[in-house]
Design an enzyme around this catalytic site. Structure first.
Site, PDB file in Angstrom:
ATOM      1  N   ASN A   9       0.987  -1.156  -0.125  1.00  0.00           N
ATOM      2  CA  ASN A   9       0.012   0.119  -0.033  1.00  0.00           C
ATOM      3  C   ASN A   9       0.891   1.267   0.028  1.00  0.00           C
ATOM      4  O   ASN A   9       1.275   1.702   1.156  1.00  0.00           O
ATOM      5  CB  ASN A   9      -0.870   0.041   1.167  1.00  0.00           C
ATOM      6  CG  ASN A   9      -1.628   1.033   1.236  1.00  0.00           C
ATOM      7  OD1 ASN A   9      -1.885   1.965   0.673  1.00  0.00           O
ATOM      8  ND2 ASN A   9      -2.759   1.057   2.277  1.00  0.00           N
ATOM      9  N   ARG A  98      -2.284  -2.051  -3.552  1.00  0.00           N
ATOM     10  CA  ARG A  98      -3.575  -0.695  -3.632  1.00  0.00           C
ATOM     11  C   ARG A  98      -3.373   0.133  -4.913  1.00  0.00           C
ATOM     12  O   ARG A  98      -2.099   0.645  -4.947  1.00  0.00           O
ATOM     13  CB  ARG A  98      -3.458   0.057  -2.355  1.00  0.00           C
ATOM     14  CG  ARG A  98      -4.348   1.194  -2.430  1.00  0.00           C
ATOM     15  CD  ARG A  98      -4.085   2.163  -1.252  1.00  0.00           C
ATOM     16  NE  ARG A  98      -5.089   3.423  -1.309  1.00  0.00           N
ATOM     17  CZ  ARG A  98      -4.696   4.404  -0.797  1.00  0.00           C
ATOM     18  NH1 ARG A  98      -3.596   4.574  -0.074  1.00  0.00           N
ATOM     19  NH2 ARG A  98      -5.597   5.394  -0.783  1.00  0.00           N
ATOM     20  N   HIS A 186     -10.648   5.450  -1.633  1.00  0.00           N
ATOM     21  CA  HIS A 186     -10.617   4.928  -0.264  1.00  0.00           C
ATOM     22  C   HIS A 186     -11.340   3.576  -0.161  1.00  0.00           C
ATOM     23  O   HIS A 186     -11.827   3.241   0.867  1.00  0.00           O
ATOM     24  CB  HIS A 186     -11.095   5.753   0.974  1.00  0.00           C
ATOM     25  CG  HIS A 186     -10.200   7.163   1.309  1.00  0.00           C
ATOM     26  ND1 HIS A 186     -10.565   8.045   1.622  1.00  0.00           N
ATOM     27  CD2 HIS A 186      -8.837   6.774   1.268  1.00  0.00           C
ATOM     28  CE1 HIS A 186      -9.609   8.869   1.872  1.00  0.00           C
ATOM     29  NE2 HIS A 186      -8.294   8.089   1.640  1.00  0.00           N
ATOM     30  N   ARG A 246      -5.194  18.929   1.046  1.00  0.00           N
ATOM     31  CA  ARG A 246      -6.026  18.905  -0.056  1.00  0.00           C
ATOM     32  C   ARG A 246      -7.119  19.830   0.424  1.00  0.00           C
ATOM     33  O   ARG A 246      -7.630  19.795   1.319  1.00  0.00           O
ATOM     34  CB  ARG A 246      -6.479  17.736  -0.561  1.00  0.00           C
ATOM     35  CG  ARG A 246      -5.210  17.024  -1.302  1.00  0.00           C
ATOM     36  CD  ARG A 246      -5.709  15.598  -1.847  1.00  0.00           C
ATOM     37  NE  ARG A 246      -5.105  14.466  -0.886  1.00  0.00           N
ATOM     38  CZ  ARG A 246      -5.406  13.417  -0.711  1.00  0.00           C
ATOM     39  NH1 ARG A 246      -6.186  12.806  -1.436  1.00  0.00           N
ATOM     40  NH2 ARG A 246      -4.980  12.387  -0.132  1.00  0.00           N
ATOM     41  N   GLU A 384      -6.558  -1.893   4.956  1.00  0.00           N
ATOM     42  CA  GLU A 384      -6.609  -2.093   3.417  1.00  0.00           C
ATOM     43  C   GLU A 384      -5.740  -3.160   2.883  1.00  0.00           C
ATOM     44  O   GLU A 384      -6.147  -3.777   2.146  1.00  0.00           O
ATOM     45  CB  GLU A 384      -6.096  -0.707   3.056  1.00  0.00           C
ATOM     46  CG  GLU A 384      -7.252   0.452   3.230  1.00  0.00           C
ATOM     47  CD  GLU A 384      -6.780   1.867   3.253  1.00  0.00           C
ATOM     48  OE1 GLU A 384      -5.294   2.037   3.782  1.00  0.00           O
ATOM     49  OE2 GLU A 384      -7.041   2.862   2.269  1.00  0.00           O
TER      50      GLU A 384
END
Ligand code: AMP
Length: 400
Positions: A9, A98, A186, A246, A384
């Protein structure tokens, strides 16, 4: 020697990896990795932390003092060397990655070959912070182990069956037909939470649930029966909530103003919106929520207030889409660790029936709502890597 799968990831300044047994015990997948590690601070002060069977281990060898110039590709090569020398009883049978953007073509995990890799490279402009690092990790593994099957698992995948209205922007139809739509991100985190939230929520997990993934990147997902009805990120991972660096959702007129009136180039605008905005931009101090929480500077306070205000507003919008709310789940770095942020977001939602139990919240328990709360409120750590490894295991069918 037992077969293992490596889940990779790679984020913008971090790289997580985890080794999982490549097997399902009586059909059940274990979300607990055999070995897991994280390199934080890539490009600044890279540092590896590693756990074996959940326990931290001492780092030795080349990854003890990582050179400042090391990037994702060279770090993956070092990780492979380390796994080979320290954990040689595992036989690596596949690597799963990922992959942030799958565009309109990829929703389900896919084995990477030259053609798929090229298509993923073409999607870099849609996920410039992440996709290049995802690809660098793939290339580094190809260079060291060319025959190892590698699988791409998409952050956009979970959202691909969102209702059409949730995907459309109010732009000329030709653009939507060309793939300028809301993809959402996500997805691996949401898929994992959807797969385990029944353990905490019981049958409520199959109702109207909002999952708030609040980390350096932040988004929300409205789920009905564990399927996505709406999500806050859009065509790119710039949309939606305020994030570490962001801006999140922004009046498109501001972008035009910056270019037409202020004379900024598109690259300068890019930099401002992706790297200099969010918590960092508003506070002028840091993109790191923990640092802002410890600061007494009023600008830090205002950045936190705006972060919570935007989250509260999104929960209101998603509740309208769901037609009510049964549960709110917090996850990721801020969602899992910051009692203050959870409290502040929920304190503005009392009208919706949300009541936090202050003690449970302060102790980071998995259920943090008060007994009288009409909505369940939970904290569930995301994983994840487990999702990536499970999908990889299924795709290559390496079950014992
Ligand atoms: P992630 O991107 O999921 O790793 O989350 C990173 C964010 O989580 C950063 O803003 C961290 O400051 C924040 N975070 C981690 N631990 C805490 C904590 N104990 N309190 C507040 N924020 C935290």
């Amino acid at each position: 020697m037992s077969n293992a799968i490596l889940a990779v990831n790679s984020g913008s300044s971090s790289l997580k990896f985890a080794l999982f047994a490549a097997t399902r015990q009586s059909g059940e997948w274990s979300n607990e990795p055999l070995v897991s590690g994280k390199i934080n601070g890539i490009g600044r002060k890279p540092m590896l932390s590693e756990k074996v069977n959940g326990k931290p281990v001492e780092i030795s060898g080349p990854l003890k003092n990582i050179p400042l110039e090391a990037r994702h590709g060279s770090l993956i090569a070092l990780i492979l060397e380390r796994l080979n020398s320290h954990y040689s009883k595992f036989n690596l049978v596949a690597a799963g990655h990922r992959m942030v953007h799958g565009g309109s073509e990829f929703a389900s995990p896919v084995q990477i070959d030259a053609e798929v890799r090229k298509k993923l490279e073409n999607l870099i402009p849609l996920a410039p912070l992440h996709q290049p690092h995802n690809l660098a990790a793939i290339d580094a593994i190809t260079a060291s182990m060319p025959d190892l099957p590698q699988i791409a698992c998409f952050d956009t995948g979970f959202h691909r069956d969102m209702p059409r209205l949730a995907q459309l922007f109010a732009l000329p139809r030709k653009l939507s037909d060309d793939g300028v739509i809301r993809y959402g991100f996500h997805g691996l985190s949401y898929e994992y939470i959807a797969s385990v939230m029944g353990e905490t929520l019981g049958t409520v997990a199959d109702g109207k649930v909002i999952v708030a993934h609040l980390g350096n990147g932040a988004s929300m997902c409205a789920m009905l029966n564990r399927h996505c009805l709406s999500t806050s990120m859009g065509f790119t991972a710039l949309d939606g909530l305020m994030m570490g660096r962001r801006s999140g959702s922004l009046d498109a007129g501001v972008v035009l103003h910056l270019i037409q009136q202020k004379g900024l180039t598109p690259d300068e605008v890019w930099h401002m919106l992706y790297r200099e905005s969010g918590l960092l931009g508003v506070s002028g101090i840091s993109n790191n929520m923990k640092i802002l929480e410890e600061s007494t500077n009023p600008h830090a306070r205002e950045a936190i207030d705006l972060f919570c205000y935007r989250a509260m507003r999104e929960i209101g919008a998603m509740t309208a889409i769901l037609g009510g709310l049964d549960a709110l789940v917090f996850t990721a770095g801020i969602g899992q660790n910051s009692a203050r942020i959870r409290q502040q977001i929920c304190s503005q939602l009392g009208w919706l029936g949300l009541q936090v139990d202050a003690d449970a919240n302060d102790r980071n328990l998995s259920v943090i709502n008060a007994a009288i709360s009409e909505v369940k409120i939970c904290v569930i750590p995301t994983n994840e890597e487990a999702m990536i490894a499970a999908a990889t295991c299924d795709l290559i069918a390496v079950r014992k």
